[in-house]
Structure formats: structure tokens, C-alpha cells
Design a protein around this motif. Sequence first.
Motif, PDB file in Angstrom:
ATOM      1  N   PHE A   6       0.769  -1.320   0.225  1.00 12.64           N
ATOM      2  CA  PHE A   6      -0.099  -0.030   0.004  1.00 12.64           C
ATOM      3  C   PHE A   6       0.953   1.300   0.125  1.00 12.64           C
ATOM      4  O   PHE A   6       1.851   1.339   0.680  1.00 12.64           O
ATOM      5  CB  PHE A   6      -1.065   0.132   1.308  1.00 12.64           C
ATOM      6  CG  PHE A   6      -1.935   1.040   1.239  1.00 12.64           C
ATOM      7  CD1 PHE A   6      -3.207   1.110   0.496  1.00 12.64           C
ATOM      8  CD2 PHE A   6      -1.653   2.377   2.116  1.00 12.64           C
ATOM      9  CE1 PHE A   6      -3.924   2.004   0.709  1.00 12.64           C
ATOM     10  CE2 PHE A   6      -2.592   3.412   2.212  1.00 12.64           C
ATOM     11  CZ  PHE A   6      -3.706   3.276   1.451  1.00 12.64           C
ATOM     12  N   LEU A  54      -1.168  -0.665  -3.849  1.00 17.21           N
ATOM     13  CA  LEU A  54      -2.360   0.100  -4.220  1.00 17.21           C
ATOM     14  C   LEU A  54      -2.400   1.515  -3.758  1.00 17.21           C
ATOM     15  O   LEU A  54      -1.812   1.663  -2.721  1.00 17.21           O
ATOM     16  CB  LEU A  54      -3.563  -0.572  -3.193  1.00 17.21           C
ATOM     17  CG  LEU A  54      -4.900   0.046  -2.938  1.00 17.21           C
ATOM     18  CD1 LEU A  54      -5.486   0.026  -4.289  1.00 17.21           C
ATOM     19  CD2 LEU A  54      -5.582  -0.721  -1.959  1.00 17.21           C
ATOM     20  N   THR A  55      -2.858   2.313  -4.248  1.00 13.00           N
ATOM     21  CA  THR A  55      -2.971   3.596  -3.967  1.00 13.00           C
ATOM     22  C   THR A  55      -4.503   4.257  -3.626  1.00 13.00           C
ATOM     23  O   THR A  55      -5.498   3.457  -4.207  1.00 13.00           O
ATOM     24  CB  THR A  55      -2.603   4.748  -5.224  1.00 13.00           C
ATOM     25  OG1 THR A  55      -3.304   4.340  -6.161  1.00 13.00           O
ATOM     26  CG2 THR A  55      -1.137   4.672  -5.349  1.00 13.00           C
ATOM     27  N   ARG A 231      -7.975  -7.194   1.768  1.00 14.97           N
ATOM     28  CA  ARG A 231      -7.071  -5.847   2.183  1.00 14.97           C
ATOM     29  C   ARG A 231      -7.181  -5.874   3.531  1.00 14.97           C
ATOM     30  O   ARG A 231      -8.187  -5.700   4.206  1.00 14.97           O
ATOM     31  CB  ARG A 231      -8.195  -4.858   1.630  1.00 14.97           C
ATOM     32  CG  ARG A 231      -7.522  -3.283   1.878  1.00 14.97           C
ATOM     33  CD  ARG A 231      -6.075  -2.861   1.472  1.00 14.97           C
ATOM     34  NE  ARG A 231      -5.503  -1.687   1.850  1.00 14.97           N
ATOM     35  CZ  ARG A 231      -4.443  -1.650   2.971  1.00 14.97           C
ATOM     36  NH1 ARG A 231      -4.211  -3.009   3.401  1.00 14.97           N
ATOM     37  NH2 ARG A 231      -4.284  -0.615   3.279  1.00 14.97           N
ATOM     38  N   HIS A 233      -4.271  -5.027   7.050  1.00  6.06           N
ATOM     39  CA  HIS A 233      -2.835  -4.623   7.584  1.00  6.06           C
ATOM     40  C   HIS A 233      -2.280  -5.759   8.385  1.00  6.06           C
ATOM     41  O   HIS A 233      -2.936  -6.820   8.705  1.00  6.06           O
ATOM     42  CB  HIS A 233      -3.062  -3.336   8.773  1.00  6.06           C
ATOM     43  CG  HIS A 233      -4.129  -2.484   8.194  1.00  6.06           C
ATOM     44  ND1 HIS A 233      -3.770  -1.540   7.165  1.00  6.06           N
ATOM     45  CD2 HIS A 233      -5.306  -2.088   8.402  1.00  6.06           C
ATOM     46  CE1 HIS A 233      -4.628  -0.644   6.954  1.00  6.06           C
ATOM     47  NE2 HIS A 233      -5.731  -1.085   7.763  1.00  6.06           N
ATOM     48  N   VAL A 332      -3.714  -7.517  -0.188  1.00  4.66           N
ATOM     49  CA  VAL A 332      -3.260  -6.070  -0.257  1.00  4.66           C
ATOM     50  C   VAL A 332      -2.897  -5.832   0.983  1.00  4.66           C
ATOM     51  O   VAL A 332      -3.708  -5.591   2.051  1.00  4.66           O
ATOM     52  CB  VAL A 332      -4.269  -5.198  -1.041  1.00  4.66           C
ATOM     53  CG1 VAL A 332      -3.360  -3.636  -0.944  1.00  4.66           C
ATOM     54  CG2 VAL A 332      -4.337  -5.514  -2.467  1.00  4.66           C
ATOM     55  N   SER A 334      -0.248  -4.055   4.355  1.00  8.08           N
ATOM     56  CA  SER A 334       0.230  -2.737   4.769  1.00  8.08           C
ATOM     57  C   SER A 334       0.417  -2.755   6.316  1.00  8.08           C
ATOM     58  O   SER A 334      -0.051  -3.606   7.144  1.00  8.08           O
ATOM     59  CB  SER A 334      -0.766  -1.368   4.517  1.00  8.08           C
ATOM     60  OG  SER A 334      -2.095  -1.460   5.280  1.00  8.08           O
ATOM     61  N   HIS A 338       5.122   2.233   6.552  1.00 12.81           N
ATOM     62  CA  HIS A 338       4.994   1.487   5.397  1.00 12.81           C
ATOM     63  C   HIS A 338       6.499   1.098   4.895  1.00 12.81           C
ATOM     64  O   HIS A 338       6.490   0.029   3.936  1.00 12.81           O
ATOM     65  CB  HIS A 338       4.082   2.144   4.405  1.00 12.81           C
ATOM     66  CG  HIS A 338       2.437   2.319   4.703  1.00 12.81           C
ATOM     67  ND1 HIS A 338       2.256   3.006   5.611  1.00 12.81           N
ATOM     68  CD2 HIS A 338       1.550   1.527   4.443  1.00 12.81           C
ATOM     69  CE1 HIS A 338       0.801   2.806   5.841  1.00 12.81           C
ATOM     70  NE2 HIS A 338       0.384   1.959   5.060  1.00 12.81           N
TER      71      HIS A 338
END
Length: 369
Positions: A6, A54-55, A231, A233, A332, A334, A338
Amino acid sequence: MRFHWFLPTTGDGHDVRSAITTTDAFRPAARPATLGYLTQVARAAEQAGFEGALTPVGAGCPDPWIVCAALAQHTDRLRTLVAFRTGYALPTLLAQQAAAFQEISGGRLLLNVVTGGDPVEQRAYGDFLDHDARYARTAEFLHVLRRSWDGVPFDHHGEHYRVEGGGLAGPLDPRPPLYFGGASPAAEQVAARHADVVLMWGEPPAAVAERVARLRALAAPLGRELRYGLRVHVIARDTNEAAWAEADRLLAGMDPGRIAEAQRRFARYDSVGQRRMVDLHAGGTRDLEIHPGLWAGVGLVREGAGTALVGSYDEVVTLLREYAATGVTEFVLSGWPHLEEAYRVGEYVLPRLTPEPAREPAPALASGH
């Protein structure tokens, strides 16, 4: 299993920050999201073995198209998962943008389709459609987008878009896969018909398995097979105790005022996915481990993905495999900050997920005297 990272385009640091539009996004970051810093994160993700990054898209972060076009010039293999809102651009224009991005990046574009879940933010951009109407528009948008990529002139007369003689001059090759998020019935209908990868936020594995089964049932009559992504963390450390100590440190940095402000804003969302994230913690700071190794504390101040995998490296790997067993093949990930966490996860988690090569059987010993 495929892994992405991310890009913290609202800034980074050692605390949990909003990714899009809360007041957190406008307060100074310990590490501002300069092109130089984001380049460091992107290169770290690439060197650590992640396939893409990913943004986010929203009022509190810079335009992801511009950011990712710049970053593509500073990376060699990393693909960029560019988020875009379907209500803010014409599909014919976005088809042209995608073609240009593929040209300058060497075909490294992935697209994250975002319909939008905050009515206040939507209206600030000039979009006044309600929840289900936004998803109906998204379905038509993606239909027109794919036709534009065919490279054959076409006409389209729909409820939201009208095109005459549209389409690129030639077929787009490679076409970027479409990653799509949304947990409502309206969203899942769009996903079944138009998505390549359905992105889900980190609910407990049983809830993810239920969604995968439902989406498979919706896609099958259409002759489609979807891929599924998560998605979430990651807070991974040498030991379980060290990982949970880090989660406690992050929680201590969320003062009650920040939590209350974020929860008030989340309450105005009409996003089913956001409501499911809030339901995991109900705005409280107790009982945040909602499944062994799954922590809902992130969602107290951050919109969207509100959970983290917490544990030793081996425990996080076990939980990732548990999600893989539900049908999830893309992740995805994070963590804060980061930059450092890209290296940590890449060095200590991803290698543990690489299948061991098959070993040749040992030759039988010849019998003899």
C-alpha cells in the motif's frame, strides 16, 4: 497467493492514519507523502517481493493517476493498483488514461474500481446519486470501459452514458484487471458481472468464506469465475508478545477525541462494507481481537480496511493460509511505517509462504552382504 503493498499518499509515520478523508488526513504527518518518500516505499515493496501497490482515492489524498504515473518511472517491476471513482470521470476518458499508463509503465497497470460510500464526500465532488444508483452507474461504466478497450468503434445509449463512435483506435493490450470492492447486494451483482478480482476487507475467515461462496453462486450462471482478494494490515514480529505490544502501542496513540470524530463520520456512510467494519468493534476499545490473531483496532480511526493480522511471523502466515483456504488468492497488505514494514513483511512473512520445492526420493540402498 499474490501479494501487494500500500502507498500511504496521505502521509506516513508510526501511528495509524486515515487513508482518505478524515481530519487525520489533513493533520501533519511525521513523514509527508512527498514523491521522494513514496518512491522509497514503492522501491521497498518491489525489493521485498510484492507484485503491486494500491493507492487510495478520495478528497484527502492526491490524485492516484498522477502519483502512480510518477512512481512508475522510479520502479522496474512493481505494478500499481490505481484506485478511481466511477462517478468522477467518463469511461471513454478512463479507457484512454489506462492506455497511456500502460504505454509509459510497460503494462504495469491494475485498476481498483471504487463506487464511493460517503454521501457527503460524493456530493462535494458533484455526485448526488444514492447508493444503489451509484452501483448501477458503475455497472454501466465498466461495460462501456471494456467496450472502449476492444478497439472497435461502438455506440452506447444507456441511463448514465451516451457514446457515439467511441472506443480506442486499437485493442488495449494488456488490459488491466479490474479489482472491485463492495459488500452490498447491489455491489455484489456488479462484481459478479464485471470484476476480475473482488477485494474484501479483513473480516473473520468464516465471514469471508460466506462472501466468497455467495459471489461464486452469483458469477457461475454468468459463466464467470472471479478471483478474490483481501485488504488487511499486518503487525508481525518475532514473537506473539512483541506483536501484541505493538498493537497496544498503536491503540494508545488513538486518543478518544480522534476515535469519536472518526466514528461520527463513519456513521454517515451508506457503505455496507464500512458498516461491517464498524460492527467489528462498535466504537469501543475492549475485546478487539475478533478472531485469533485478527485485531479490529485499526478501524477505530481509519476508514475502509479496519483490521490487522497480529502475531509472530509464523502465526501471521498461518492466518494468511486460513484465508487462502476460503478462496482468497490475492492480499493487499500494509503496516506502519509503510517503508520499514514493507521490508519486514517481505523478509519474514512472504518467504514462509513460498512452497518448498519437491524433494527427490532418496535412492534405495542396495542390499548386499
